[in-house]
Design a protein around this motif. Structure first.
Motif: not given
Ligand code: NDP
Ligand code: ZN
Length: 350
Positions: A204-220
């Motif tokens: 996942l490429f995101t602007r929001s460092a805060s989304k990192a954990e969520e991204g992994m939860r989604q499967g990244a």
């Protein structure tokens, strides 16, 4: 004709508000649907606010529609009263051109009739979308919702799902490929799930460092914060595919750098001229491809629904009371939704 109700924008600068209007009685090949749920896509915002310059008012958005068949025309064979069905971004096309014959109605050479803000091919009336209690659509453009899927979270598959599934499939994403998903909103979070289901290594490429954990939860498997130049540099030449769902102008050049030779950068979020311009050397020197993709055809929309049922893929949704639609737009622009609002249409009559 009968009277329907829904929420529409009267101009680019007015909030959405309740409106009554006339829907046609079913023609011979039409299916009438009582809408139960409708997802809220960023395209709805672009259109309600005329950000693409093609809006027609009153504009009633909504193209992630799930509901129940209430009536069918005399010639309808594919659906019957009581069936649970879906309608996505298109409600008609010419049906005779090469694109239509290839099940690619979205690329109809005459231009498809979109679910809202497009003239109906028969009577010329302005199509009205799914922020409504009902809709009437030709049977060819109505898909079946598999019994295994939760109805509300199936709604976004009709746009966010098909738009991300179709290009990943078209470009042949396969196990081991390195796929980057740009932006984790409605489309992006589905892109992560599909790329993962196709066996890819997903970042996942995101602007929001805060989304990192969520991204992994989604499967990244990995997350890159796109505003971190060092992380971007470290990824140089790594990716086979990038699926770009970012809905605003952004510099593509740093992303072309993280593609390996023969890599493909697929735009789905942007339909305006790219600004700043792309440095062609970045394409030429690595035989890289800058591509675009629009939703998917009707057969493929059915395919992605079935794929989701088979692989247990669902959209992460937040149920929305339609009376809060304007606040929902504000929250979407701020990136404050996990990850798709879905309108519970029962709230239209509350
Ligand atoms: P969302 O608003 O749900 O998500 C967009 C994501 O992009 C955000 O979550 C955010 O992710 C990122 N983003 C938002 N603003 C910016 C910004 N200013 N700069 C960088 N990144 C940003 O939108 P949707 O997923 O519903 O739609 C995405 C785009 O795709 C829209 O433009 C929409 O019109 C288009 N679309 C195209 C279709 C097609 O057929 N081609 C079909 C459907 C939609 P993060 O916080 O992780 O960075
Ligand atoms: Zn959409």
């Amino acid at each position: 004709m009968y009277t329907a109700i829904g929420y529409a924008a009267k101009s680019a600068t007015t909030p959405l508000a309740p409106m009554s209007f006339e829907r046609r009685s079913p023609r011979a090949d039409d299916v009438a649907i009582e809408i139960m749920y409708c997802g809220v896509c960023h395209s709805d915002i672009h259109q309600a606010r005329n950000e693409w310059g093609i809006a027609v008012y009153p504009l009633m958005p909504g193209h992630e529609i799930v509901g129940k068949v209430t009536a069918v025309g005399a010639n309808v064979t594919a659906h019957k009263i009581g069936d649970l069905v879906g309608v996505g971004c298109m409600v008609d096309s010419c049906r005779t051109c090469d694109a239509c014959h290839a099940d690619l109605e979205q690329y109809c050479l005459e231009g498809p009739t979109m679910t809202y803000a497009t003239p109906d091919r028969v009577d010329g009336s302005n199509t009205m979308g799914g922020y409504s209690d009902s809709i009437v659509v030709s049977e060819h453009f109505v898909v079946k919702i598999p019994a295994k899927l939760d109805l509300a979270s199936a709604a976004p598959i009709l746009c966010a799902g098909i738009t991300t599934y179709s290009p990943l499939k078209h470009y042949g994403v396969k196990p081991g490929d390195k796929v980057g998903i740009l932006g984790m909103g409605g489309l992006g979070h589905m892109g992560i799930k599909f790329a993962k289901a196709m066996g890819a290594e997903v970042t996942l490429f995101t602007r929001s460092a805060s989304k990192a954990e969520e991204g992994m939860r989604q499967g990244a498997d990995h997350v890159i914060v796109s505003t971190n130049a060092e992380q971007m540099r470290d990824a140089a030449g790594y990716f086979d595919f990038l699926l770009d769902t970012i809905p605003v102008q952004h510099d593509l050049n740093p992303y072309l750098d993280v593609l390996r030779f023969d890599g493909v950068h697929i735009l789905v979020g942007l339909i305006e001229p790219v600004d700043p311009p792309v440095n062609a050397a970045k394409l030429v020197l690595g035989r890289k491809v800058l591509a675009g993709s629009l939703i998917g055809g009707i057969a493929e929309t059915q395919e992605v629904l079935d794929f989701c049922a088979e692989h247990g893929i669902t959209c992460d949704i937040e149920m929305l009371d339609i009376r809060e639609i304007n606040e929902a737009y504000t929250r979407m622009i701020a990136g404050d939704v996990k990850y798709r609002f879905v309108i519970d249409m029962a709230t239209l009559k509350a």
